[in-house]
Design an enzyme around this catalytic site. Structure first.
Site, PDB file in Angstrom:
ATOM      1  N   ASP A  95       0.788  -1.237   0.000  1.00 19.73           N
ATOM      2  CA  ASP A  95       0.000   0.000   0.000  1.00 19.73           C
ATOM      3  C   ASP A  95       0.815   1.280   0.000  1.00 19.73           C
ATOM      4  OD1 ASP A  95       1.086  -0.003   2.510  1.00 19.73           O
ATOM      5  OD2 ASP A  95      -0.729  -0.673   3.516  1.00 19.73           O
ATOM      6  N   GLU A 117      -0.048  -9.080  -0.907  1.00 19.59           N
ATOM      7  CA  GLU A 117      -0.623  -8.470   0.297  1.00 19.59           C
ATOM      8  C   GLU A 117      -1.855  -7.643  -0.094  1.00 19.59           C
ATOM      9  OE1 GLU A 117       1.871  -7.096   3.868  1.00 19.59           O
ATOM     10  OE2 GLU A 117       0.667  -5.321   3.439  1.00 19.59           O
ATOM     11  N   GLU A 131      -2.141   5.148   2.806  1.00 21.58           N
ATOM     12  CA  GLU A 131      -2.083   3.723   2.470  1.00 21.58           C
ATOM     13  C   GLU A 131      -3.453   3.110   2.166  1.00 21.58           C
ATOM     14  OE1 GLU A 131      -0.502   5.087   5.093  1.00 21.58           O
ATOM     15  OE2 GLU A 131       1.618   4.808   4.598  1.00 21.58           O
ATOM     16  N   HIS A 208       6.309   5.865  12.717  1.00 19.20           N
ATOM     17  CA  HIS A 208       6.622   6.681  11.538  1.00 19.20           C
ATOM     18  C   HIS A 208       5.421   7.135  10.714  1.00 19.20           C
ATOM     19  CE1 HIS A 208       5.613   3.691   8.471  1.00 19.20           C
ATOM     20  NE2 HIS A 208       6.029   2.794   9.342  1.00 19.20           N
ATOM     21  N   ARG A 210       2.456   8.717   8.626  1.00 21.51           N
ATOM     22  CA  ARG A 210       2.187  10.124   8.311  1.00 21.51           C
ATOM     23  C   ARG A 210       1.079  10.713   9.163  1.00 21.51           C
ATOM     24  NH1 ARG A 210       4.238  12.272   3.000  1.00 21.51           N
ATOM     25  NH2 ARG A 210       5.772  10.698   2.508  1.00 21.51           N
ATOM     26  N   HIS A 241      13.209   5.932  12.511  1.00 18.67           N
ATOM     27  CA  HIS A 241      12.992   6.057  11.057  1.00 18.67           C
ATOM     28  C   HIS A 241      13.743   7.286  10.536  1.00 18.67           C
ATOM     29  CE1 HIS A 241      10.696   6.630   7.310  1.00 18.67           C
ATOM     30  NE2 HIS A 241      10.159   5.437   7.482  1.00 18.67           N
TER      31      HIS A 241
HETATM   32  C1  UD1 Z   1       6.718   5.153   3.461  1.00 17.48           C
HETATM   33  C2  UD1 Z   1       5.319   4.750   2.983  1.00 17.48           C
HETATM   34  C3  UD1 Z   1       4.576   4.019   4.085  1.00 17.48           C
HETATM   35  C4  UD1 Z   1       5.401   2.888   4.676  1.00 17.48           C
HETATM   36  C5  UD1 Z   1       6.750   3.441   5.120  1.00 17.48           C
HETATM   37  C6  UD1 Z   1       7.625   2.341   5.638  1.00 17.48           C
HETATM   38  C7  UD1 Z   1       4.142   6.216   1.400  1.00 17.48           C
HETATM   39  C8  UD1 Z   1       3.419   7.491   1.192  1.00 17.48           C
HETATM   40  N1  UD1 Z   1       4.570   5.952   2.644  1.00 17.48           N
HETATM   41  O1  UD1 Z   1       6.513   6.157   4.457  1.00 17.48           O
HETATM   42  O2  UD1 Z   1       3.374   3.494   3.551  1.00 17.48           O
HETATM   43  O3  UD1 Z   1       4.735   2.345   5.780  1.00 17.48           O
HETATM   44  O4  UD1 Z   1       7.393   4.052   3.991  1.00 17.48           O
HETATM   45  O5  UD1 Z   1       8.733   2.858   6.314  1.00 17.48           O
HETATM   46  O6  UD1 Z   1       4.361   5.481   0.466  1.00 17.48           O
HETATM   47  N2  UD1 Z   1      14.158   8.849   4.399  1.00 17.48           N
HETATM   48  C9  UD1 Z   1      15.527   8.789   4.251  1.00 17.48           C
HETATM   49  N3  UD1 Z   1      16.103   7.579   3.953  1.00 17.48           N
HETATM   50  C10 UD1 Z   1      15.384   6.432   3.820  1.00 17.48           C
HETATM   51  C11 UD1 Z   1      13.994   6.511   3.981  1.00 17.48           C
HETATM   52  C12 UD1 Z   1      13.396   7.715   4.262  1.00 17.48           C
HETATM   53  O7  UD1 Z   1      16.217   9.798   4.384  1.00 17.48           O
HETATM   54  O8  UD1 Z   1      15.957   5.384   3.558  1.00 17.48           O
HETATM   55  C13 UD1 Z   1      13.533  10.153   4.711  1.00 17.48           C
HETATM   56  C14 UD1 Z   1      13.499  11.109   3.499  1.00 17.48           C
HETATM   57  O9  UD1 Z   1      13.705  12.424   3.945  1.00 17.48           O
HETATM   58  C15 UD1 Z   1      12.054  10.962   2.999  1.00 17.48           C
HETATM   59  C16 UD1 Z   1      11.314  10.763   4.304  1.00 17.48           C
HETATM   60  O10 UD1 Z   1      12.173   9.954   5.094  1.00 17.48           O
HETATM   61  O11 UD1 Z   1      11.627  12.091   2.278  1.00 17.48           O
HETATM   62  C17 UD1 Z   1       9.963  10.100   4.186  1.00 17.48           C
HETATM   63  O12 UD1 Z   1       9.987   8.950   3.369  1.00 17.48           O
HETATM   64  P1  UD1 Z   1       8.637   8.495   2.590  1.00 17.48           P
HETATM   65  O13 UD1 Z   1       8.919   7.258   1.824  1.00 17.48           O
HETATM   66  O14 UD1 Z   1       8.081   9.641   1.822  1.00 17.48           O
HETATM   67  O15 UD1 Z   1       7.608   8.230   3.748  1.00 17.48           O
HETATM   68  P2  UD1 Z   1       7.628   7.182   4.927  1.00 17.48           P
HETATM   69  O16 UD1 Z   1       7.044   7.857   6.101  1.00 17.48           O
HETATM   70  O17 UD1 Z   1       8.940   6.540   4.996  1.00 17.48           O
HETATM   71  N1  UDP Z   2      12.293  -3.093  10.606  1.00 20.32           N
HETATM   72  C1  UDP Z   2      13.666  -3.201  10.404  1.00 20.32           C
HETATM   73  N2  UDP Z   2      14.502  -2.330  11.063  1.00 20.32           N
HETATM   74  C2  UDP Z   2      14.045  -1.362  11.893  1.00 20.32           C
HETATM   75  C3  UDP Z   2      12.634  -1.240  12.063  1.00 20.32           C
HETATM   76  C4  UDP Z   2      11.786  -2.107  11.403  1.00 20.32           C
HETATM   77  O1  UDP Z   2      14.115  -4.068   9.664  1.00 20.32           O
HETATM   78  O2  UDP Z   2      14.848  -0.626  12.454  1.00 20.32           O
HETATM   79  C5  UDP Z   2      11.399  -4.008   9.863  1.00 20.32           C
HETATM   80  C6  UDP Z   2      10.263  -4.653  10.631  1.00 20.32           C
HETATM   81  O3  UDP Z   2      10.665  -5.876  11.201  1.00 20.32           O
HETATM   82  C7  UDP Z   2       9.205  -4.857   9.558  1.00 20.32           C
HETATM   83  C8  UDP Z   2       9.435  -3.679   8.651  1.00 20.32           C
HETATM   84  O4  UDP Z   2      10.761  -3.221   8.883  1.00 20.32           O
HETATM   85  O5  UDP Z   2       9.435  -6.027   8.799  1.00 20.32           O
HETATM   86  C9  UDP Z   2       8.449  -2.597   8.931  1.00 20.32           C
HETATM   87  O6  UDP Z   2       8.773  -1.475   8.226  1.00 20.32           O
HETATM   88  P1  UDP Z   2       8.159  -0.054   8.524  1.00 20.32           P
HETATM   89  O7  UDP Z   2       7.796   0.053   9.954  1.00 20.32           O
HETATM   90  O8  UDP Z   2       9.113   0.923   7.946  1.00 20.32           O
HETATM   91  O9  UDP Z   2       6.861  -0.039   7.598  1.00 20.32           O
HETATM   92  P2  UDP Z   2       5.369  -0.579   7.764  1.00 20.32           P
HETATM   93  O10 UDP Z   2       5.394  -1.997   8.168  1.00 20.32           O
HETATM   94  O11 UDP Z   2       4.708   0.297   8.767  1.00 20.32           O
HETATM   95  O12 UDP Z   2       4.784  -0.363   6.405  1.00 20.32           O
END
Ligand code: UD1
Ligand code: UDP
Length: 368
Positions: A95, A117, A131, A208, A210, A241
């Site tokens: 999602d 999924e 999502e 984390h 939104r 995160h």
């Molecule tokens: C995204 C997904 C969410 C998922 C989550 C898992 C969307 C809108 N959101 O949210 O569904 O649950 O990932 O973690 O698709 N950033 C870094 N390095 C990284 C990752 C993130 O610097 O490796 C920072 C960046 O500044 C980025 C911000 O985090 O702009 C947010 O990342 P983004 O993918 O937009 O949203 P998440 O909250 O991570």
């Molecule tokens: N996870 C990880 N390292 C971390 C935190 C989470 O590998 O420091 C794993 C966790 O076990 C799960 C996945 O990342 O499998 C969850 O990811 P996240 O919370 O970013 O996204 P969501 O599940 O909410 O979409």
């Protein structure tokens, strides 16, 4: 048969890695991997662990990216690749915005879409945001639906999805979890190495979403901070995160206490081992709600709702909401009332048996 898998964030990568590995090893499948890199570092951690090398990398991540930016960059980035590769099917997961934008780009190219999924729903458009709508819209583009549970299948049927295209496979996260936790592992991270898992009660935290950014997150961290200050036999471990907005709030409310450890995101191997050794998990993550029951670990979900009620019914997961007092109260109960803790501490496997990947590969071969 040519199958192109596209993912971009940490959870998609964890849950799709075992499937991509299985397809790579299958002589009947030409498997192509394209990453959007909606996440960069957190995605690369997973690619390294599972030893996957993408054929294409859109490298779209920008600091503080908006959902519109992600959508536009994924659609534009995939256009030429899809035209060139013309896969028989594009596989997406779950999602995220990568998921929906990829499904849309594939549809515009008239390429079939398989949704792994599929069928999770809260029926609240803005929670989780974005999502819930990402998965609804992906579901209505998809040609094949790989639903983890019977409930997910029923959700799809209610929306008019043809039952002959829905398969209950279990969730591939269990395949990934069993693979990774099945191997012996010792922590390398200095904080985790130094933790006294026997003498102290370790609480693992992740947060984390939104819709939690801002006030909700302040309440959640406020509750955690109060617990840390009150219980000297508790150690809080929070791999924060990389979202700068999350890091600001976490730093402001949680830093400065000796028993709160704010650390960098962990790779999946140390993180799953941390979960396995923890007393309690407090999280707003989706994936962790699926993993914790398999590990028999109590989880408090800091959200107003969940699309994963199977884990709540199994007893391992409780919804704690986003109010400080409630979260604090529920954490305190699990720390002070052994009966309440015992009630949640049992292993259950509502999300699968670790063979979801095998089933999906078999179905792909039958249907393509
Ligand atoms: C995204 C997904 C969410 C998922 C989550 C898992 C969307 C809108 N959101 O949210 O569904 O649950 O990932 O973690 O698709 N950033 C870094 N390095 C990284 C990752 C993130 O610097 O490796 C920072 C960046 O500044 C980025 C911000 O985090 O702009 C947010 O990342 P983004 O993918 O937009 O949203 P998440 O909250 O991570
Ligand atoms: N996870 C990880 N390292 C971390 C935190 C989470 O590998 O420091 C794993 C966790 O076990 C799960 C996945 O990342 O499998 C969850 O990811 P996240 O919370 O970013 O996204 P969501 O599940 O909410 O979409």
């Amino acid at each position: 048969m040519k199958v192109m898998t596209v993912f971009g964030t940490r959870p998609e990568a964890i849950k799709m890695a075992p499937l991509v590995k299985a397809m790579n090893a299958d002589p009947e499948i030409e498997s192509i991997l394209c990453v959007t890199a909606q996440h960069r570092e957190m995605l690369d951690q997973v690619l390294d662990l599972f030893e996957l090398t993408p054929d294409y990398d859109l490298n779209i991540m920008k600091p503080n990216q908006t959902i519109n930016m992600i959508t536009a960059n994924v659609i534009m980035g995939l256009e030429e690749i899809l035209k060139k590769e013309q896969p028989d099917m594009v596989l997406v997961h779950g999602d995220t915005t990568t998921t929906f934008a990829t499904a849309l780009a594939a549809f515009y190219n008239q390429t079939k879409v398989g949704h792994v999924e599929a069928g999770l729903r809260t029926y609240d458009k803005y929670s989780p945001y974005p999502e819930e709508m990402n998965r609804v819209m992906t579901g209505h583009i998809a040609d094949l639906h790989f639903a983890p549970t019977e409930r997910n299948r029923r959700n799809l049927l209610k929306e008019g999805i043809d039952e002959k295209n829905i398969y209950i496979t279990g969730n591939t996260v269990i395949d990934a979890l069993l693979d990774v936790t099945g191997k012996p592992y010792e922590f390398e991270d200095e904080t985790l190495k130094a933790l006294d898992f026997e003498g102290k009660r370790v609480i693992a935290v992740t947060c984390h979403r939104r819709e939690n950014l801002g006030e909700n997150m302040e309440h959640i961290f406020g509750a955690i901070r109060r617990i840390a200050d009150e219980f000297d036999d508790v150690e809080i471990v929070y791999p924060v995160h990389l979202n700068p907005k999350v890091r600001e709030i976490a730093g402001r409310i949680l830093s400065g206490a000796d028993n709160v450890h704010l650390i960098e995101p962990l790779t999946y191997q140390p993180f799953s081992n941390l979960m396995a050794k923890s007393y309690l998990i407090v999280t707003d993550s989706g994936g962790i709600q699926e993993e914790a029951p398999a590990l028999g670990k109590p989880v408090l979900v800091v959200r107003k709702e969940t699309e994963r009620p199977e884990a709540v019914e199994a007893g391992t997961v409780k919804l704690a909401g986003v109010e400080e007092e409630t979260i604090y109260g529920m954490m305190k109960t699990l720390l002070t009332d052994p009966a309440a803790y015992k009630e949640m501490e049992h292993a259950a496997n509502p999300y699968g048996d670790g063979h979801a990947v095998e089933r999906i590969v078999k179905i792909l071969k039958e249907r393509l």
